[in-house]
Design an enzyme around this catalytic site. Structure first.
Site: not given
Length: 244
Positions: A135, A171
């Protein structure tokens, strides 16, 4: 032996839950890949950087617990309220793998720059320490991406370290705002060609070249989002290699 080339693992993957509480984790196969690329031997040294969430103690405890009983020799570098090691450069250069956790990528790179980690981590990368992360720990190595660093509505982030000359989308399959914003940012030139990952997918870069995508589960993909000459945005699927 260090990695044969400067290596970065930029991912939307990392740990799995043991389903015994929110902080009871186990390391996924991306860490074994990192150790393999680092040519680390039987006891890989891995250092966790959690500045994207402000070095939260519960987070650090979870990371140490995840690697307990494994072959990995885990440490962490904290910068809040001050560095927890006397010589940050020496500690990081002694690692096989450096793993950066998720959170606020804007805060992450700002704190790193204040402490001189931008230069130290670049030296580690060039020396063959494998750099990786999930991330925020994926976006940081690129020119930028889409972030929730500034609030729940995703916004552009263009102040990454930029060692990888691409945008980065994480994501991609699990957060509805991600894909349309990445397409818009590539289409209007805010981001260059952008590499994106579904949850469970990682990208392997040798030098600044993407060499493969990997996955810890089935049914997920990586993507390259680019702007065509006519101004349209195209998305190309990159099929990942299944790990483990």
């Amino acid at each position: 032996m260090p990695a044969s080339e400067p290596t970065i693992l930029a991912t939307s993957m990392g740990f799995f839950s043991r389903h015994r509480g929110p902080y009871d984790l186990r390391p996924g196969p991306i860490f074994d890949l990192g150790a393999e690329l680092a040519q680390a031997g039987p006891e890989p040294r891995i250092c966790y950087l959690g500045q994207a969430v402000g070095d939260q103690p519960t987070n650090l405890t979870a990371i140490h617990g995840a690697f307990a009983g494994t072959r990995f020799r885990v440490s962490h570098l904290a910068l809040f309220p001050m560095p927890n090691v006397d010589d940050v450069r020496a500690h990081l250069l002694a690692q096989d793998v450096i793993w950066v956790g998720g959170g606020s990528v804007a805060n992450l790179v700002a704190v790193w720059r204040v402490h001189g980690l931008e230069e130290i981590l670049h030296e580690c990368w060039q020396a063959g320490v494998v750099l990786g992360g999930v991330s925020a720990g994926s976006i940081c190595w690129h020119r930028g991406g889409a972030t929730d660093s500034f609030g729940p509505e995703l916004r552009p982030f263009t102040d990454g370290l930029g060692w990888l000359p691409y945008g980065n989308g994480v994501h991609y399959d699990s957060e509805a705002q991600r894909r349309p914003l990445i397409h818009r940012l590539v289409g209007d030139g805010t981001l260059p060609v952008t590499h994106c990952t579904d949850d469970g997918v990682g990208l392997v870069y040798r030098g600044d070249k993407l060499v493969e995508a990997v996955a810890d589960r089935d049914g997920v993909s990586a993507y390259e989002v680019s702007r065509a000459e006519d101004g349209t945005v195209r998305e190309t699927v990159i099929a990942p290699r299944r790990l483990g």
